[in-house]
Design a protein around this motif. Structure first.
Motif, mmCIF file in Angstrom:
data_model
loop_
_atom_site.group_PDB
_atom_site.id
_atom_site.type_symbol
_atom_site.label_atom_id
_atom_site.label_comp_id
_atom_site.label_asym_id
_atom_site.label_seq_id
_atom_site.Cartn_x
_atom_site.Cartn_y
_atom_site.Cartn_z
ATOM 1 N N GLU A 1 1.933 -2.915 3.875
ATOM 2 C CA GLU A 1 1.102 -2.339 4.724
ATOM 3 C C GLU A 1 -0.066 -1.812 4.136
ATOM 4 O O GLU A 1 -0.037 -1.050 3.122
ATOM 5 C CB GLU A 1 1.679 -1.054 5.576
ATOM 6 N N ARG B 1 5.960 -8.232 3.198
ATOM 7 C CA ARG B 1 4.840 -7.886 3.457
ATOM 8 C C ARG B 1 4.704 -6.210 2.926
ATOM 9 O O ARG B 1 5.578 -5.894 2.952
ATOM 10 C CB ARG B 1 4.785 -8.052 5.079
ATOM 11 N N GLY C 1 -3.517 -0.452 8.572
ATOM 12 C CA GLY C 1 -2.061 -0.569 9.432
ATOM 13 C C GLY C 1 -1.620 -1.973 9.483
ATOM 14 O O GLY C 1 -0.448 -1.991 9.982
ATOM 15 N N SER C 2 -2.337 -3.035 9.056
ATOM 16 C CA SER C 2 -1.849 -4.263 9.151
ATOM 17 C C SER C 2 -0.844 -4.368 8.075
ATOM 18 O O SER C 2 -0.930 -3.848 6.938
ATOM 19 C CB SER C 2 -2.826 -5.347 8.918
ATOM 20 N N ARG C 3 0.276 -5.173 8.276
ATOM 21 C CA ARG C 3 1.264 -5.669 7.389
ATOM 22 C C ARG C 3 0.843 -7.043 6.918
ATOM 23 O O ARG C 3 1.081 -8.059 7.482
ATOM 24 C CB ARG C 3 2.461 -5.617 8.222
#
Length: 868
Positions: free
Chosen positions: A770, A768, A774-776
């Motif tokens: 970022e 993943r 702020g989402s992965r």
């Protein structure tokens, strides 16, 4: 001497031919049909035309019918009788005496005589007739004769005759020096013109397939015969591929006026009175339905018309399965010309060809020689008895195919007819000498047993059964060596009993051959063989066969002759010891038997299953005894896929087998099954493992690392993973005992073993990444380049997407609903040039989401705009 000989055209070349033989000892004569090369020439060579005989001559013909006819014709010319100055010999019949000067023999009889007496004592000249037909026995006999001339009898004269003009290959073969060729003499006869009429079927018919000929085509041939009778004068000779087709066309013509037209059926097994009727002028008009036996040799009087179906039969041999059969083929152009020439031997004639001119142009120029098509077991035994088992030293126009010779030598080893030269210093007469697993040496030598088999005069397989079982097997062996009637069933014992009762021509021929074979079943001391059998391993003797019935005897004969065709029921069909599946005809009385000994079977073109034509019911005792060389027992640890299923599993058993037939089995408890597990991986591939989504995604990350960075990252394609199973699947692989154990392996954890020790997968190809919100977000590594798919609002302020292992991410910008809105590999360019169009399209559809005019200065978010 009758005066008719003076009208035969070959008389004009007799002085030239005599001079050539005097100077070179060999010659090739080409002469069209009807010139007298078969009848006058032998008499001239023997000196019977103009005084007392000066030489003894042998004339070799490829067919028994031609042998008898030539002998009768020559005796008639001499105003003598067959058996006096002119005699003949065929298998099982000889009419010759001390005064015989010219003897006509089949090429098979000549081969037997050469094996017994290579010098041919008392013979001065040998004439090999119809060499162009390329029969295997004729090719072999000529090779032996050339060897005799080169080593034992330089005075022996050889003459090869052919009805075709292509004599150069024969001249080179008979040449006496390295670059020399034998003289070629051409005899020209009175060539009457033959008019060709193209008569293809009015509607398309199915092409021949195996032995099947479309009934509609045969009906057309019958129609063409009727047309020929109406449009032309003289007898009609109709060529058909086999006995069955002759019978069917004869039935279709049964309505012809019996007082005005006589229908004769001519083939290799035709009764003698029919053959005599064909070669004698008829009192009424005749329709002669014939196979290829009537293509050449003697003239059939009265024929002015030929109707040619354009079909013939050729042998085909499946060496891998040990199956042989006849198949129907189109004739060559040379054969078509030979057939047409029968109409013009005595006067101008006509040929009706049941195909088109365009089809004729596509026919092969010549037929293939028999040596390229046939089972070569008998040929290999002849060559071995001659002292050349590999046949490399024989003067042949075409060498035997290596695969066919290898199969023939394997069979002869299994029959005990050959043994490797280094295997023993003494004679080896064991029936099992030369097991199928023995080394196949080109310098193998024939055993005493092999010589006895060769002398019997039948196929080595049948000779093996006769030698092992003795004279009482002769009736069954004779049955197997003859072409059975077309209406014979598949139960060989029933056919045997019918032959015993019958009074037809087939039964008479069979009985004569059985009597001959009974006399030809000697022991080593020359006395009749006892009715006892030594098993093929040479270890034990079975009691007299007189204690058992006909079924037992017939089963023993067939199983001994064809051990690899011993068959056991498997489902609705049978499995032969050779590994070939086989089926009985629908409704067969043999269909309930557990075991069969298959006498005749073939494999139709394109079919994986053989078709059983004749067989005998046997029991397991006979199967084990006859096929003893194929017996084996031991531990079988394999990956086995049951018939009809796609998935396999580990099979660890102790098994008894007769070739491919499983006799018994018991499970093995503590066997090392790791090789079988690996075999399962190789056979079924990685599908035997359970691939979770995590494992599949991890494999894609590793594949990307290999593409982007190369070594030391390990390739993870199917072949590479299977080949490196011991690298990444241990220790789970060693603990696996069955398929279910493989399915329980944590493939994702196992794949991590392929990460190089010097690398960190999460740093090289992170799962993943970022984003500004702020989402992965998970990276998709399934394509050529890694893909980041994220909502457009989560990437505000991100002017450049990062790279993974030096490869820039491809960014899929999603709408608030998660649908693709844009794809880019250059995010900054998208914000400048593409964002305005996307904003205009989507902000009305998704008003609660932020759509700033300047995305680079906006704050990335995962939420909607609360003010809206």
């Amino acid at each position: 001497m009758r005066s008719e000989w003076s009208g035969l055209p070959v008389r004009h070349v007799l002085p030239e031919l005599a001079a050539a033989l005097d100077e070179y000892g060999v010659a090739v004569l080409t002469a069209p049909p009807g010139t007298g090369k078969t009848t006058l020439l032998p008499l001239a060579l023997a000196g019977l035309l103009d005084g007392p005989p000066t030489r003894k001559a042998i004339v070799a013909e490829p067919r028994r019918m031609a042998v008898r006819a030539a002998a009768r014709r020559m005796a008639w010319l001499l105003e003598s009788r067959v058996g006096a100055e002119v005699g003949f010999s065929v298998r099982g019949e000889r009419r010759a005496g001390p005064d015989t000067i010219v003897e006509v023999v089949t090429t098979g009889v000549l081969l037997q005589r050469l094996q017994r007496d290579p010098e041919l004592g008392g013979v001065d000249v040998v004439l090999l007739d119809e060499c162009h037909e390329r029969h295997l026995d004729a090719d072999t006999a000529l090779a032996f004769l050339l060897d005799v001339r080169a080593t034992l009898r330089p005075d022996l004269r050889l003459l090869a005759t052919s009805a075709t003009a292509d004599a150069a290959p024969w001249a080179r073969l008979l040449g006496t020096g390295e670059d020399a060729t034998a003289p070629i003499i051409h005899a020209s006869g009175t060539l009457h013109p033959v008019t060709a009429i193209w008569a293809p079927p009015p509607r398309p018919t199915a092409p021949p397939h195996g032995l099947r000929v479309d009934p509609a085509f045969l009906s057309h041939v019958a129609d063409v015969v009727r047309r020929a009778l109406a449009e032309r004068h003289g007898d009609v000779l109709c060529f058909l591929p086999g006995v069955g087709e002759i019978g069917r066309v004869a039935g279709m013509l049964a309505g012809l006026d019996p007082g005005g037209v006589q229908i004769l059926q001519v083939h290799g097994q035709a009764p003698a009175h029919v053959q005599d009727a064909v070669l004698s002028p008829g009192r009424t008009r005749r329709v002669i339905l014939a196979t290829s036996v009537a293509e050449s040799s003697l003239t059939v009087p009265g024929v002015r018309v030929v109707v040619d179906s354009g079909l013939a039969r050729e042998p085909r041999t499946d060496h891998a399965r040990g199956l042989g059969s006849l198949t129907t083929v189109r004739v060559s152009r040379a054969s078509a010309e030979q057939r047409a020439g029968r109409a013009g031997r005595e006067a101008p004639g006509t040929v009706y060809r049941c195909w088109s001119r365009a089809e004729h142009d596509r026919l092969p120029e010549y037929s293939r020689p028999e040596i390229a098509l046939a089972d070569l077991t008998g040929f290999a035994l002849q060559a071995a008895c001659w002292g050349d088992p590999a046949a490399t030293g024989l003067a042949l126009l075409d060498p035997p195919p290596p695969a066919a010779m290898a199969a023939a030598r394997r069979t002869l080893h299994a029959l005990g007819a050959l043994r490797p030269r280094a295997a023993s210093t003494g004679p080896d007469t064991r029936a099992g000498a030369g097991q199928p697993g023995d080394p196949e040496l080109s310098d193998a030598v024939v055993t005493d047993r092999g010589r006895r088999m060769s002398a019997v005069g039948v196929h080595p397989r049948l000779a093996r059964a006769l030698i092992d079982l003795g004279p009482r097997a002769a009736e069954v062996v004779a049955l197997l060596s003859e072409q059975l009637p077309r209406d014979a069933g598949d139960d060989l014992v029933a056919i045997w009993r019918s032959a015993r009762r019958g009074g037809d021509g087939f039964s008479a021929r069979w009985r004569r051959e059985a009597e001959r074979l009974a006399r030809a079943a000697p022991r080593e001391d020359g006395s009749p063989a006892p009715a006892r059998h030594t098993d093929p391993a040479g270890t034990r003797t079975i009691g007299p066969i007189a204690t058992r019935n006909d079924d037992h005897l017939a089963g023993m004969v067939v199983a001994l002759a064809y051990p690899e065709r011993v068959a056991r029921r498997r489902g609705g069909a049978y499995l032969m010891a050779s590994g070939t599946a086989a089926e009985l005809p629908p409704g067969s009385r043999l269909g309930t038997a557990e075991w069969l000994a298959v006498a005749v079977a073939d494999r139709p073109t394109g079919s994986a299953t053989a078709r059983i034509t004749q067989a005998v019911v046997i029991d397991e005792e006979i199967a084990r005894l006859a096929a003893a060389p194929l017996y084996g027992s031991g531990d079988e640890i394999t990956w086995r896929i049951p018939p009809g299923q796609r998935q396999g599993d580990v099979s660890a058993r102790r098994v008894e087998r007769l070739g491919a037939i499983e006799l018994s089995s018991s499970p093995l408890r503590d066997a090392d099954v790791r090789p079988a597990v690996l075999a399962g991986l190789r056979t079924e591939g990685l599908s035997v493992l359970r691939w979770s989504p995590e494992a599949a995604a991890l494999r894609e990350r590793l594949a990307f690392c290999r593409r982007a960075l190369g070594e030391p990252w390990h390739p993870v394609d199917d072949d590479s993973l299977v080949g490196a199973a011991d690298l990444w699947l241990e220790p789970e692989l060693s603990r696996a005992r069955r398929r279910s154990d493989l399915e329980r392996i944590d493939v994702a954890a196992a794949l991590l073993r392929l990460v190089p020790w010097s690398a960190r997968l999460e740093e090289t190809a992170p799962e993943r990444i970022e984003v500004p919100s702020g989402s992965r977000i998970r990276i998709d590594y399934s394509g050529e380049r890694p893909v980041l798919a994220a909502k457009l609002q989560e990437l505000f302020g991100w002017d450049e997407a990062p790279s993974v292992a030096g490869v820039p991410l491809v960014v899929h910008l999603l709408s608030p609903a998660g649908r693709p809105a844009a794809v880019t590999g250059d995010l900054a360019s998208f914000w400048r040039e593409g964002y305005r169009a996307v904003r205009a399209e989507l902000r009305g559809r998704y008003p609660k989401h932020p759509w700033p005019e300047d995305p680079l200065s906006a704050v990335a978010t995962r939420r909607t705009d609360p003010r809206r």
